[in-house]
Scaffold this motif. Structure first.
Motif, short mmCIF file in Angstrom:
data_model
loop_
_atom_site.label_atom_id
_atom_site.label_comp_id
_atom_site.label_asym_id
_atom_site.label_seq_id
_atom_site.Cartn_x
_atom_site.Cartn_y
_atom_site.Cartn_z
N GLU A 11 0.81 -1.22 0.00
CA GLU A 11 0.00 0.00 0.00
C GLU A 11 0.85 1.27 0.00
N ASN A 12 2.16 1.13 0.25
CA ASN A 12 3.04 2.29 0.27
C ASN A 12 3.85 2.46 -1.00
N ASP A 78 -2.33 5.91 -8.12
CA ASP A 78 -1.82 4.65 -7.60
C ASP A 78 -1.45 3.73 -8.76
N VAL A 200 0.88 -5.01 -6.59
CA VAL A 200 0.20 -5.04 -5.29
C VAL A 200 -0.56 -6.34 -5.11
#
Length: 332
Positions: A11-12, A78, A200
């Protein structure tokens, strides 16, 4: 599924890659709120400025081209996702130095939605913005339906030549005209041997058999309808060149810019072998390559393949292509 990559918490990813980009290039760019990657020299810019946007995961595009002679602000979303319209509107306001802003958007659904909404959001502001859309993937629809074509690596020559026109001090209308002229005179075709995975989730964006390749695959695994048995570098290059020449209606004696863009897992060795064939084949057809780039400009993680982009050139565009620029991943 935990990806076999050198990452920390998934998530980072976006925050950490942007922090790393800024730390690696502190004299060229800085990161501001809402994932704005900003040219360090924007504050003193007395000219038209350039803004673009797109999802992360395609590095070095787009933020690797922020700097002198190319992009002033890149708005980052993202992984593989467009940024929100609020961030894009903020970037347009932030970029304006009183001479107007050229807003370059790649033709993907999320990008276009955010881009169009951002334009509506700044309608009441005292900012002159001209939007240019890159839509040069020839695999999906004919040129007569270009509004439905995806934007691929062709955004980079648009950044470069529009940025050079802005650096020269040209008007907003002129810079936008240069950007649009490049966009209207380019065509790109991609080929893939293996699709990427989402860094991800680990989800595969496309699956190809070991003996298959696909000509026309989009940068997020979208199909192009060109699945075939794996061919040699020379055979692949010729198929792609023929398609690009036909789409642009390039004639003998014309001049072109040719980009071979590695998609993430294709070695420079392979890209150079492809470019070698392109040079020989175009010379046989009396088509002159007056500008080029071989290497990774817009990647899709570990996707194996490349994008071939051809731009019809004239003397003015060539002068802009050859003009100096200084960004983290493109310098002339």
């Amino acid at each position: 599924m935990k990806m076999k990559k050198f990452i920390n918490e998934p998530e980072n990813l976006t925050e950490e890659l942007l922090e790393g980009l800024a730390l690696a290039n502190p004299e060229m760019l800085k990161i501001e709120d809402n994932h704005l990657v900003v040219n360090r020299k924007l504050e003193t810019a007395d000219r038209v400025t350039i803004v673009t946007m797109g999802g992360s995961g395609h590095e070095p595009c787009c933020s690797g081209f922020v700097g002198e002679g190319m992009i002033d602000i890149s708005v980052i979303g993202d992984i593989f996702a467009a940024p929100g319209p609020q961030a894009c509107a903020e970037a347009l306001r932030r970029a304006d130095r009183g001479k107007g802003v050229v807003y370059i958007v790649l033709n993907h659904a999320g990008d276009m939605l955010s881009g169009n909404m951002a334009m509506k959001m700044i309608r009441q502001d005292d900012i002159r913005v001209m939007k240019v859309v890159t839509q040069e993937d020839i695999s999906s629809v004919p040129r007569s339906e270009a509004d439905d074509r995806r934007g691929l690596v062709g955004c980079v020559p648009v950044y470069k030549m529009a940025g050079a026109a802005a650096a020269k001090g040209e008007s907003l209308e002129k810079v936008a005209e240069v950007a649009q002229r490049v966009a209207d005179n380019m065509a790109t075709l991609a080929v893939a041997l293996r699709g990427a995975t989402h860094p991800v989730t680990g989800a595969k964006l496309a699956s190809l058999a070991d003996d298959e390749m696909e000509i026309g695959m989009g940068q997020h695994g979208e199909g192009g309808g060109g699945r075939t048995a794996v061919k040699t570098a020379d055979e692949t290059a010729q198929i792609m060149l023929d398609a690009l020449i036909k789409d642009l209606e390039i004639q003998q004696g014309e001049k072109v810019l040719l980009l071979i863009n590695g998609s993430g897992a294709t070695t420079l060795m392979e890209q150079l072998i492809v470019y070698r064939k392109c040079c020989h084949y175009l010379r046989e057809k009396n088509i002159e390559i007056v500008g080029n780039h071989v290497g990774e400009l817009l990647t899709v993680q570990e996707q194996a393949g490349f994008q071939m982009c051809m731009v019809r050139m004239d003397d003015e565009l060539l002068s802009y292509w050859n003009a100096p620029c200084r960004t983290p991943y493109f310098k002339m």
